[in-house]
Design a protein around this motif. Sequence first.
Motif, PDB file in Angstrom:
ATOM      1  N   THR A  25      11.323  37.533  -8.832  1.00 13.61           N
ATOM      2  CA  THR A  25      10.065  37.510  -9.584  1.00 13.61           C
ATOM      3  C   THR A  25       8.881  37.364  -8.635  1.00 13.61           C
ATOM      4  O   THR A  25       9.060  37.164  -7.424  1.00 13.61           O
ATOM      5  CB  THR A  25      10.075  36.316 -10.545  1.00 13.61           C
ATOM      6  N   HIS A  26       7.681  37.401  -9.190  1.00 12.37           N
ATOM      7  CA  HIS A  26       6.480  37.161  -8.378  1.00 12.37           C
ATOM      8  C   HIS A  26       6.556  35.775  -7.738  1.00 12.37           C
ATOM      9  O   HIS A  26       6.287  35.624  -6.540  1.00 12.37           O
ATOM     10  CB  HIS A  26       5.221  37.289  -9.235  1.00 12.37           C
ATOM     11  N   ALA A  27       6.931  34.766  -8.500  1.00  7.83           N
ATOM     12  CA  ALA A  27       7.044  33.408  -7.956  1.00  7.83           C
ATOM     13  C   ALA A  27       8.088  33.357  -6.842  1.00  7.83           C
ATOM     14  O   ALA A  27       7.882  32.676  -5.825  1.00  7.83           O
ATOM     15  CB  ALA A  27       7.387  32.414  -9.057  1.00  7.83           C
ATOM     16  N   ALA A  28       9.187  34.069  -7.007  1.00  8.17           N
ATOM     17  CA  ALA A  28      10.229  34.096  -5.976  1.00  8.17           C
ATOM     18  C   ALA A  28       9.717  34.780  -4.714  1.00  8.17           C
ATOM     19  O   ALA A  28      10.015  34.336  -3.600  1.00  8.17           O
ATOM     20  CB  ALA A  28      11.478  34.794  -6.496  1.00  8.17           C
ATOM     21  N   HIS A  29       8.955  35.858  -4.856  1.00  9.36           N
ATOM     22  CA  HIS A  29       8.347  36.519  -3.692  1.00  9.36           C
ATOM     23  C   HIS A  29       7.485  35.511  -2.924  1.00  9.36           C
ATOM     24  O   HIS A  29       7.571  35.399  -1.700  1.00  9.36           O
ATOM     25  CB  HIS A  29       7.448  37.681  -4.130  1.00  9.36           C
ATOM     26  N   CYS A  30       6.633  34.798  -3.656  1.00  7.18           N
ATOM     27  CA  CYS A  30       5.724  33.840  -3.021  1.00  7.18           C
ATOM     28  C   CYS A  30       6.497  32.687  -2.390  1.00  7.18           C
ATOM     29  O   CYS A  30       6.201  32.280  -1.265  1.00  7.18           O
ATOM     30  CB  CYS A  30       4.708  33.321  -4.039  1.00  7.18           C
ATOM     31  N   ALA A  31       7.485  32.157  -3.110  1.00 12.29           N
ATOM     32  CA  ALA A  31       8.293  31.056  -2.576  1.00 12.29           C
ATOM     33  C   ALA A  31       9.029  31.488  -1.318  1.00 12.29           C
ATOM     34  O   ALA A  31       9.094  30.737  -0.330  1.00 12.29           O
ATOM     35  CB  ALA A  31       9.277  30.563  -3.633  1.00 12.29           C
ATOM     36  N   ALA A  32       9.586  32.682  -1.321  1.00 11.24           N
ATOM     37  CA  ALA A  32      10.294  33.188  -0.142  1.00 11.24           C
ATOM     38  C   ALA A  32       9.336  33.333   1.035  1.00 11.24           C
ATOM     39  O   ALA A  32       9.670  32.977   2.172  1.00 11.24           O
ATOM     40  CB  ALA A  32      10.970  34.522  -0.451  1.00 11.24           C
ATOM     41  N   CYS A  33       8.144  33.828   0.783  1.00  8.43           N
ATOM     42  CA  CYS A  33       7.149  33.987   1.848  1.00  8.43           C
ATOM     43  C   CYS A  33       6.762  32.623   2.415  1.00  8.43           C
ATOM     44  O   CYS A  33       6.685  32.441   3.644  1.00  8.43           O
ATOM     45  CB  CYS A  33       5.923  34.737   1.323  1.00  8.43           C
ATOM     46  N   ILE A  34       6.538  31.648   1.546  1.00  6.26           N
ATOM     47  CA  ILE A  34       6.204  30.296   2.001  1.00  6.26           C
ATOM     48  C   ILE A  34       7.348  29.730   2.836  1.00  6.26           C
ATOM     49  O   ILE A  34       7.131  29.184   3.919  1.00  6.26           O
ATOM     50  CB  ILE A  34       5.878  29.388   0.796  1.00  6.26           C
ATOM     51  N   TYR A  35       8.564  29.874   2.342  1.00  5.18           N
ATOM     52  CA  TYR A  35       9.728  29.382   3.079  1.00  5.18           C
ATOM     53  C   TYR A  35       9.816  30.031   4.459  1.00  5.18           C
ATOM     54  O   TYR A  35       9.980  29.342   5.471  1.00  5.18           O
ATOM     55  CB  TYR A  35      11.006  29.650   2.283  1.00  5.18           C
TER      56      TYR A  35
END
Length: 149
Positions: A25-35
């Motif tokens: 999802t969009h949130a998963a994209h952002c979380a992965a980028c942050i990680y």
Amino acid sequence: MYSDQEIIALGEAVLARSLPKAAWTHAAHCAACIYLLRERRDIDVAVELPGIIWRYNEVSGTANTDADGYHETITRFYIAAVKAYLAQVPAGRALSEIVAGFMASPLGARDLPLKFWSKERLMSVEARRVWVAPDRAALDFKPLLSTVS
């Protein structure tokens, strides 16, 4: 939203191309980028994330075409947004707090790129293939960072 362990598992699953497609999802994209930016210093995110997403899409059944799949301009935009956000985050903050804060901030909005690009330009084949400069407003994340604490 996500626990620290879930964020780590999500980021590693994207790298391993094993994340279920429905979880991307969009949130998963952002979380992965942050990680990746915060925890995986062995990865040059600006250089490697496009290929990571491209290969993940191929394995998960999403074709990377002129109309679907990987989008260069949006990816580069969110890498810059996450970097701007992380630069403002106090040291020692948990991954889960960072992701939750980013997603609750204006920077986490799915439609934020449309503040800077017209829909026509952002959804163009050119913007999907290569970085395309904004046509509505200059990229400036400072006003959007005022809520970071």
